[in-house]
Scaffold this active site. Structure first.
Site, PDB file in Angstrom:
ATOM      1  N   CYS A   1       0.848  -1.194   0.000  1.00 13.49           N
ATOM      2  CA  CYS A   1       0.000   0.000   0.000  1.00 13.49           C
ATOM      3  C   CYS A   1       0.886   1.248   0.000  1.00 13.49           C
ATOM      4  O   CYS A   1       1.824   1.351   0.793  1.00 13.49           O
ATOM      5  CB  CYS A   1      -0.913   0.005   1.219  1.00 13.49           C
TER       6      CYS A   1
ATOM      7  N   CYS B   1      -5.353   1.271  -1.764  1.00 10.27           N
ATOM      8  CA  CYS B   1      -4.644   0.091  -2.295  1.00 10.27           C
ATOM      9  C   CYS B   1      -5.570  -1.046  -2.685  1.00 10.27           C
ATOM     10  O   CYS B   1      -5.132  -2.018  -3.287  1.00 10.27           O
ATOM     11  CB  CYS B   1      -3.600  -0.403  -1.296  1.00 10.27           C
TER      12      CYS B   1
ATOM     13  N   CYS C   1     -19.513 -31.629  19.360  1.00 14.14           N
ATOM     14  CA  CYS C   1     -20.095 -32.121  18.111  1.00 14.14           C
ATOM     15  C   CYS C   1     -19.009 -32.494  17.100  1.00 14.14           C
ATOM     16  O   CYS C   1     -19.281 -33.224  16.135  1.00 14.14           O
ATOM     17  CB  CYS C   1     -21.054 -31.085  17.519  1.00 14.14           C
TER      18      CYS C   1
ATOM     19  N   CYS D   1      -9.061  -0.661   2.363  1.00 18.52           N
ATOM     20  CA  CYS D   1      -8.444   0.619   2.023  1.00 18.52           C
ATOM     21  C   CYS D   1      -8.836   1.022   0.598  1.00 18.52           C
ATOM     22  O   CYS D   1      -8.689   0.230  -0.336  1.00 18.52           O
ATOM     23  CB  CYS D   1      -6.929   0.501   2.137  1.00 18.52           C
TER      24      CYS D   1
END
Length: 348
Positions: free
Chosen positions: A40, A70, A317, A67
């Site tokens: 970025c 970027c 489970c 963002c």
């Protein structure tokens, strides 16, 4: 979980804009509420303001927004106009639950939109929209905020907008919840990823991985049955299950002692009770479980009850497998199920 060594390595890659790390990690910036990829071009944050994630979905579930500079979800590819339009619509109304008719009203074919979204982002549109919704609620829970005052961090211009969004997921507006029961939700980091506990001062009601599909519906069922709203916070029960989970993952726990309350039909409760009888390190099949509860032809119903369990790990489970020995499904993901069974065999 990302180790401290890896976090420091990723931070150096972020400072250097090292393109070899694009797609390896995403970074959430606490001061801005957005997340970015490694290269970025924006001004670099301080290390203490960074949180690193292995997937974009993890960043979304932690409450960070992509963002705009970027575009971390699509880098290095260009975003098709249709997909960009959908993203913008989600960001304008992130608490919305999208249906086919919503696409139709926009003149968009839902199948085409979903196919393009999956191709670009590597996640389904449903995953993205759900992660944005849940992220809004989970960010407050992760930060342990007792007063919900983070609306500006989440992109809302007014407190009323945030409260409306939060209440759609976690219950009625917390400011007006004096007449209904209040449950506390806490964030628990584990080796298998973050979990959330929901409890009051007496019982644990929900323990789930935050990226579980259907978690929103589980929360909705819980608060409807309890006539409750859910707010970030900790009770002695939240603290107890957090401590016991830590011991469980370290292979130091004898038995879970946290008091819990199961909310379901009599049949579901009979299945969940039978699950607790499966010893750690052992497994049972759906067929065997159906026989145990006196309903040998009820394998499908047993499977459904198994999937409706809202107390992961403590009502095990994950110890139920197919008759042929294959693992079958698991709400937390098949890789977690495989890890849990191996973990329990090793510390039986």
């Amino acid at each position: 979980m990302i180790s401290e060594k890896e976090q420091k390595q990723y931070y150096q890659a972020l400072l250097a804009k090292d393109s070899s790390y694009d797609g390896i990690f995403f970074v959430g910036i606490k001061s801005t509420g957005v997340f970015c990829h490694a290269t970025c071009p924006a001004r670099k944050p301080k290390y203490e303001n960074c949180t690193f994630y292995e997937t974009a979905e993890d960043a979304l579930l932690s409450g960070y927004r992509p963002c705009k500079r970027c575009k971390p979800l699509s880098y290095p590819r260009e975003i098709p106009p249709l997909v960009q339009q959908i993203i913008e619509l989600v960001e304008k109304n992130p608490e919305k639950r999208w249906k086919d008719k919503d696409f139709a009203e926009l003149g968009i074919h839902s199948i085409t939109a979903r196919r393009q979204f999956k191709k670009v982002y590597g996640m389904t549109f449903v995953q993205y929209a759900r992660s944005r919704r849940m992220g809004m609620a989970l960010k407050s829970i992760k930060n342990g905020e007792k007063r919900i005052d983070t609306q500006l961090d989440m992109g809302y211009d007014s407190s009323s907008g945030f409260y409306d969004a939060f209440s759609k997921i976690m219950g009625r507006n917390p400011k007006h919840s004096k007449d209904i029961k209040s449950l506390s939700a806490d964030w628990i980091d584990t080796i298998l990823g973050p979990m959330m506990s929901i409890a009051d001062d007496e019982y644990l009601y929900l323990l789930e991985f935050v990226d579980r599909r259907g978690l929103e519906r589980e929360i909705e069922r819980l608060r409807n049955r309890m006539n409750a709203s859910i707010v970030p916070g900790k009770t002695k029960i939240n603290n107890q299950i957090k401590e016991e989970l830590g011991l469980y993952f370290e292979k130091k726990l004898g038995k879970f002692q946290t008091p819990y309350l199961c909310l379901g039909s009599d049949f579901q409760k009979s299945v969940w009770q039978a699950l607790t009888k499966i010893e750690r390190g052992e497994t049972s099949s759906y067929k065997e479980l159906a026989a145990v509860i006196g309903n040998p032809n009820g394998m499908r119903a047993v499977g459904n009850a198994n999937g409706a369990n809202q107390l992961a790990i403590i009502i095990p489970c994950h110890r139920v497998i197919q008759s042929d020995g294959s693992l079958g499904g698991y709400g937390g993901g098949i890789e977690r199920k495989k890890w849990l069974l191996k973990h329990e065999r090793e510390y039986r």
